[in-house]
Design an enzyme around this catalytic site. Structure first.
Site, PDB file in Angstrom:
ATOM      1  N   MET A   1      -7.859   8.985  10.000  1.00  0.00           N
ATOM      2  CA  MET A   1      -8.586   9.470   8.822  1.00  0.00           C
ATOM      3  C   MET A   1      -9.512  10.627   9.168  1.00  0.00           C
ATOM      4  SD  MET A   1      -9.420   5.765   7.132  1.00  0.00           S
ATOM      5  CE  MET A   1      -9.624   4.871   8.664  1.00  0.00           C
TER       6      MET A   1
ATOM      7  N   ASP B   1       0.824  -1.207   0.000  1.00  0.00           N
ATOM      8  CA  ASP B   1       0.000   0.000   0.000  1.00  0.00           C
ATOM      9  C   ASP B   1       0.860   1.259   0.000  1.00  0.00           C
ATOM     10  OD1 ASP B   1      -2.327  -1.383   0.116  1.00  0.00           O
ATOM     11  OD2 ASP B   1      -2.495  -1.311   2.299  1.00  0.00           O
TER      12      ASP B   1
ATOM     13  N   LYS C   1      -3.959   3.529  -3.079  1.00  0.00           N
ATOM     14  CA  LYS C   1      -4.770   4.520  -3.772  1.00  0.00           C
ATOM     15  C   LYS C   1      -3.937   5.785  -3.939  1.00  0.00           C
ATOM     16  CE  LYS C   1      -8.920   2.698  -1.746  1.00  0.00           C
ATOM     17  NZ  LYS C   1      -8.119   1.780  -0.911  1.00  0.00           N
TER      18      LYS C   1
END
Ligand code: SAH
Length: 523
Positions: free
Chosen positions: A184, A46, A68
């Site tokens: 987050m 990741d 991502k």
């Protein structure tokens, strides 16, 4: 069953290791995690994983970047699950490497369930989760007698969404004497704070937001809970970042320990092959730099079986008169030569030889292995050696020049011109490295402040990988640091300006010159 099916049925299924890479500092992976990386066939990783861990992988390891990132189409979770299953069914040992801990907002559980359902063997290797590491790196103990008796870790991602949100904000707001860590939560921070305040949390509760914790780019903003959104906005904090709320945050002032260095906050792109870059990484880290490991070269063992056989009589004798010469011009040459020599001969046979050396790094490597070279030319360059060596080459003397596939033949020519016999013994080869999608993405998102070249070949490799225009463009926005005049010559030939050239032409010398460069700019 046809033949093909038969063969595939016989194939053994591989194994998947779900590994936590730790919070960003490559040294914060566990010993077990590192072991799995050193012996796997493929890595699926990741974006939050330290690239140093990826750059250090042996060249044959397959790399799959599934993070991502803007401008790059990445896999959905079910596609990642399928990729893991497919690789394992091919019989590969796979490391699924995730930032922090795989099971703290890492979807590690989903991947493990998928493997379980498909009968794929797996092992789960935990990692240090970002919240705990960011606490430690800012001097915030997440629990503390008298200040915090419990710890809650939440995702703040859904704070604005009343239906989907699984976090009991009102209940959390009542939880005094505890610590709340939120992942987050950069964009949702105003909603988080208003929900906590609405639930009755004291607006003066100490709170902090930590960006890129446990890396050299770590930034912390701290204040009363009610002011945190404003402070975060003012400091332009961007993800990855997390917040810590609770009385423990007040200990930061007393316990904060991360020192700033001359290169603090500087992003340094290191083009040196990763197998040789550890000393450089450590030195840079010691001065506070953030390392961008972008090796442009890959070094591979190269064994010239025929020449080794031919040299056997020369290398086997216990005593020879006159004594022959071995010439080393790189650390790689020394290392690969020794490995190949030891496979064939007793190391003591080297006492027959006199040793000549080029380059301070080569000299250090030889001394480290217990060899004190007989010829250390001044200067320690090819030109220096070519001038001094012929003086030692009487009749019948033979020279073994240990080398890679690159570089020139000046030594060979000089030895021949002096009437001696020379053998070019290639023990390694240097190839242009391949950057995987993870590295490319990182470079799109992160402009280096400094680019380091430790040989002309590292620059040539960069140009080959990126193309001349892109390499020039990248370099034009950075400080370009070169290890010495030969390297600088190659850099300048590509139309790239050298900002700093090392006074002492070695890795420590290069770092020292860079440090002096930045120190001299300070008021
Ligand atoms: N599994 C990871 C978390 C993944 S969720 C772990 O255990 O750490 C991604 C979130 O983690 C980011 O949005 C951020 O809130 C947090 N995070 C990850 N690395 C971080 C870091 N170095 N500093 C601060 N926050 C980080």
């Amino acid at each position: 069953m046809n033949n093909e099916q038969n063969i595939s049925a016989l194939k053994t299924v591989g194994k998947v290791y779900l590994v936590g890479a730790g919070p960003g500092d490559p040294k914060l992976i566990t010993v077990r995690g590192l072991e799995t990386l050193q012996s796997c066939d493929a890595v699926v990783y990741d974006r939050l994983v330290s690239l140093e861990l990826i750059a250090a992988l042996p060249p044959q390891v397959q790399r799959y970047f599934v993070g991502k990132a803007s401008g790059y189409h990445t896999l959905e979770q079910d596609q990642i699950n399928e990729l893991l299953t497919r690789l394992a069914l091919e019989g590969l040992t796979v490391v699924r490497l995730k930032g922090g801990d795989p099971f703290v907002f890492g979807r590690g559980g989903e991947e493990a369930l998928h493997l379980k359902r498909h009968g794929i063997p797996y092992e789960l290797v935990p990692g240090i989760t970002a919240g705990l590491a960011a606490g430690a790196f800012t001097g915030i103990p997440v629990t503390h007698r008298g200040k915090s008796g419990f710890l809650t870790i939440i995702t703040a991602h859904e704070a604005a969404n009343n239906q989907e949100c699984q976090v009991p904000w009102e209940w959390l707001a009542q939880g005094r004497d505890g610590t709340l860590i939120g992942y987050m939560g950069v964009t949702q921070l105003p909603q988080v704070v208003s929900r906590l305040l609405a639930g009755g949390m004291d607006p003066e509760t100490p709170a902090a937001m930590i960006e890129r914790g446990a890396t050299a780019l770590q930034r912390t903003v701290k204040g009363a809970l009610k002011d945190l959104p404003m402070l975060v906005q003012k400091a332009r904090i961007t993800p990855p970042a997390l917040f810590i709320i609770g009385e423990v945050v007040s200990l930061h002032d007393e316990l904060g320990w991360v020192q700033t260095g001359s290169l603090s906050g500087k992003k340094v792109m290191v083009t040196r092959p990763s197998s040789q870059a550890e000393e450089l990484y450590n030195l840079l880290r010691g001065h506070g730099a953030y390392i961008m490991p972008f090796p442009t070269l890959a070094i591979q063992d190269y064994e010239d079986l025929i020449l080794w056989d031919q040299l056997t009589p020369l290398l086997q004798q216990w005593e020879t008169r006159p004594r022959h010469w071995l010439v080393f011009s790189s650390e790689n040459g020394v290392q690969h030569f020794m490995i190949q020599f030891k496979k064939r001969h007793d190391l003591r046979k080297l006492s027959n030889f006199r040793i000549g050396v080029i380059g301070i790094g080569t000299l250090r490597m030889l001394r480290f292995l217990g060899f004190n070279p007989d010829l250390v030319p001044d200067p320690l360059t090819t030109a220096g050696l070519v001038r001094e060596l012929p003086g030692y080459l009487g009749s019948g003397v033979q020279v073994i020049r240990v080398r890679g596939n690159q570089g020139d033949d000046r030594i060979e020519l000089a030895v021949r011109a002096a009437g001696a016999n020379v053998h070019s013994l290639q023990v390694y080869s240097t190839k242009t490295a391949v950057w995987d999608e993870g590295l490319k993405t990182h470079l799109r998102l992160e402009q280096p402040d400094i680019i380091m070249f430790t040989s002309g070949a590292t620059l040539t490799g960069l140009v080959e990988i990126m193309g001349l225009e892109a390499a020039r463009e990248l370099a034009s926005k950075s400080v370009v640091a070169s290890i010495g005049p030969t390297t600088s010559g190659v850099i300048m030939e590509s139309g790239i300006e050298v900002t700093v050239e090392a006074d002492e032409h070695s890795v420590p010398g290069l770092v020292q010159s860079l440090v002096s460069f930045y120190n001299s700019k300070k008021p």
